[in-house]
Design an enzyme around this catalytic site. Structure first.
Site, mmCIF file in Angstrom:
data_model
loop_
_atom_site.group_PDB
_atom_site.id
_atom_site.type_symbol
_atom_site.label_atom_id
_atom_site.label_comp_id
_atom_site.label_asym_id
_atom_site.label_seq_id
_atom_site.Cartn_x
_atom_site.Cartn_y
_atom_site.Cartn_z
ATOM 1 N N TYR A 26 0.820 -1.219 0.000
ATOM 2 C CA TYR A 26 0.000 0.000 0.000
ATOM 3 C C TYR A 26 0.853 1.268 0.000
ATOM 4 O O TYR A 26 0.335 2.365 -0.189
ATOM 5 C CB TYR A 26 -0.947 0.034 1.206
ATOM 6 C CG TYR A 26 -1.952 -1.108 1.264
ATOM 7 C CD1 TYR A 26 -2.061 -2.031 0.230
ATOM 8 C CD2 TYR A 26 -2.793 -1.261 2.356
ATOM 9 C CE1 TYR A 26 -2.961 -3.071 0.290
ATOM 10 C CE2 TYR A 26 -3.701 -2.304 2.416
ATOM 11 C CZ TYR A 26 -3.772 -3.211 1.386
ATOM 12 O OH TYR A 26 -4.677 -4.244 1.457
ATOM 13 N N LYS A 76 4.295 -15.198 2.775
ATOM 14 C CA LYS A 76 4.191 -15.995 1.544
ATOM 15 C C LYS A 76 5.633 -16.271 1.102
ATOM 16 O O LYS A 76 6.068 -15.895 0.009
ATOM 17 C CB LYS A 76 3.393 -15.200 0.490
ATOM 18 C CG LYS A 76 3.017 -15.991 -0.746
ATOM 19 C CD LYS A 76 1.928 -17.019 -0.518
ATOM 20 C CE LYS A 76 1.635 -17.793 -1.791
ATOM 21 N NZ LYS A 76 0.784 -18.966 -1.571
ATOM 22 N N ASP A 136 -2.073 -18.314 2.596
ATOM 23 C CA ASP A 136 -3.245 -19.042 2.091
ATOM 24 C C ASP A 136 -3.715 -20.070 3.116
ATOM 25 O O ASP A 136 -4.914 -20.214 3.384
ATOM 26 C CB ASP A 136 -2.970 -19.686 0.716
ATOM 27 C CG ASP A 136 -1.553 -20.212 0.578
ATOM 28 O OD1 ASP A 136 -0.726 -19.989 1.488
ATOM 29 O OD2 ASP A 136 -1.269 -20.872 -0.435
ATOM 30 N N ASP A 138 -4.719 -6.862 6.343
ATOM 31 C CA ASP A 138 -5.970 -6.205 5.969
ATOM 32 C C ASP A 138 -7.042 -7.265 5.715
ATOM 33 O O ASP A 138 -8.162 -7.202 6.236
ATOM 34 C CB ASP A 138 -5.700 -5.390 4.685
ATOM 35 C CG ASP A 138 -6.827 -4.433 4.357
ATOM 36 O OD1 ASP A 138 -7.769 -4.322 5.149
ATOM 37 O OD2 ASP A 138 -6.753 -3.798 3.287
ATOM 38 N N ASP A 146 -10.203 -8.773 8.503
ATOM 39 C CA ASP A 146 -11.633 -8.698 8.179
ATOM 40 C C ASP A 146 -12.273 -10.086 8.258
ATOM 41 O O ASP A 146 -13.417 -10.232 8.690
ATOM 42 C CB ASP A 146 -11.847 -8.107 6.773
ATOM 43 C CG ASP A 146 -11.977 -6.589 6.826
ATOM 44 O OD1 ASP A 146 -11.515 -5.979 7.817
ATOM 45 O OD2 ASP A 146 -12.547 -5.998 5.892
#
Ligand code: NAD
Length: 347
Positions: free
Chosen positions: A123, A169, A201, A225, A229
């Site tokens: 970001y 990852k 994952d 992020d 959620d």
């Protein structure tokens, strides 16, 4: 009149923000009357008044504060505009270097704390469009950025269940391999914390299927992020989820995860739980009052059962829910000072 030196800057924000902020303010004023509360504008309300989503006067007040309690920002009026409310939030996080985003998710036997790096990664890396039309965003981290968020997560794990899951990852990304190396190098300093690495994952699947296995989970900005959620959805939804964004030494930002909910703004149907839970995080991490924080968390849980708002299948209004929380805390609303207007005058 508060006489101490602690100041909380309250940023009501947009949409349902002022409605849930009013309940947070009444509760905070009653629990810690010695703390001064100063209201400032941010987001769409600030654009309307000053042309800027984060006016200098707001930023200066936040920089000088002990902690910042923020409502959601966002207004359909500015959706396609060049100057948008959400820019104020990103600018505030960056200006206060609030790099450690804490997202607790608690329900029944689930009690996971997601620690998300907030001011780096995809970001904040270089982005743009090449001559051939290719669009790119880049994920960048310096080892120092990883070290400070990992240390924060190790310390939080020490204070909780002593288990830390670092999510990356590493089978694909360079930044993730460095992330894993930094966490491993730090681990011996926190020998009382049990560390494991998990690919993102798999972490998403584990979080959805067996969330009770996690204690503290630390990860980079975008993975955090998404995973936070998911954790919020597993524990009652965004309307209940609080967050704290902490820096080293400076004021932290405490805010609900949800947005400004323009669809229900002004109807009295907003659930103030996420804002009140953010207030509890502020009491704990911003003002160093863990006992008040714990009392407030229990009072909110009791009000969720006794006085549910429409999103939880009940009929209580925002202010009825807030009153129920304060009743649990044995605070008489009639004894609380009347709500102050944005300019500090009393309504
Ligand atoms: P939203 O979270 O505002 O709303 C999603 C749905 O959840 C809506 O149906 C809304 O009514 C409901 N909801 C949200 N909070 C609730 C609450 N406390 N009580 C009851 N119901 C609640 O998400 P959105 O509609 O995608 O975004 C609206 C605006 O908020 C946008 O401008 C967006 O950019 C902004 N936003 C801001 C923040 C922030 O300030 N941190 C975060 C997310 C979105």
């Amino acid at each position: 009149m508060p006489t101490g030196n602690e100041v909380v800057v309250l940023l009501p924000g947009d949409g349902i923000g002022p409605e849930v902020a009013a309940e947070a303010r009444l509760t905070l004023e009653s629990l810690v009357p010695e703390v001064e509360i100063e209201e400032r504008l941010i987001g769409g309300a600030a654009i309307r008044a000053t042309g800027k989503p984060l006016p200098d006067v707001t930023l200066d007040a936040c920089r000088a504060a002990t902690a910042v309690l923020k409502g959601p920002v966002g207004d359909p009026e500015f959706e396609a505009a060049d100057v948008r409310p959400e820019q104020g939030l990103l600018a505030l996080r960056a200006a206060l270097d609030a790099y450690a985003n804490l997202r607790p998710a608690v329900l029944d036997n689930i009690d996971v704390l997601i620690v998300r790096e907030l001011v780096g990664g995809l970001y904040f890396g270089a982005s743009g469009v090449r001559e051939d039309g290719t669009v790119y965003d880049t994920c960048e981290y310096h080892p120092r950025q990883v070290e400070r968020i990992a240390r924060r997560a190790f310390r939080l794990a020490q204070a909780r269940g002593g288990r830390l899951t670092s999510v990356d990852k590493a089978n694909v990304l360079e930044t993730s391999r460095m992330w894993r190396r930094v966490v491993d190098e730090l681990a011996p300093e926190y020998s009382d914390v049990q560390v494991e690495h998990m690919l993102v994952d798999n972490a998403a699947m584990q979080l959805a299927m067996a969330p009770e296995q996690f204690d503290v989970l630390v990860t980079e900005n975008m993975f955090g992020d998404i995973l936070s959620d998911l954790a919020a959805a597993m524990t009652g939804g965004l309307g209940l989820a609080p967050s704290a964004s902490l820096s080293d030494g400076g004021p932290g930002i405490f805010e609900p995860v949800h947005g400004s909910a323009p669809d229900i703004a002004g109807t009295g149907a907003a659930n103030p739980t996420a804002m009140l839970r953010s207030t509890a995080l502020l009491l704990e991490h911003g003002l160093g009052r863990p006992d008040d924080a714990a009392a407030l968390m229990s009072a909110i849980d009791a009000a969720i059962h006794s006085t549910p708002t429409p999103d939880l299948g009940g009929h209580a209004s925002t202010s009825e829910f807030g009153s129920a929380v304060r009743a649990q805390l044995r605070i008489d609303d009639a004894a609380v000072a009347p709500y102050r207007d944005i300019d500090g005058s009393r309504a």
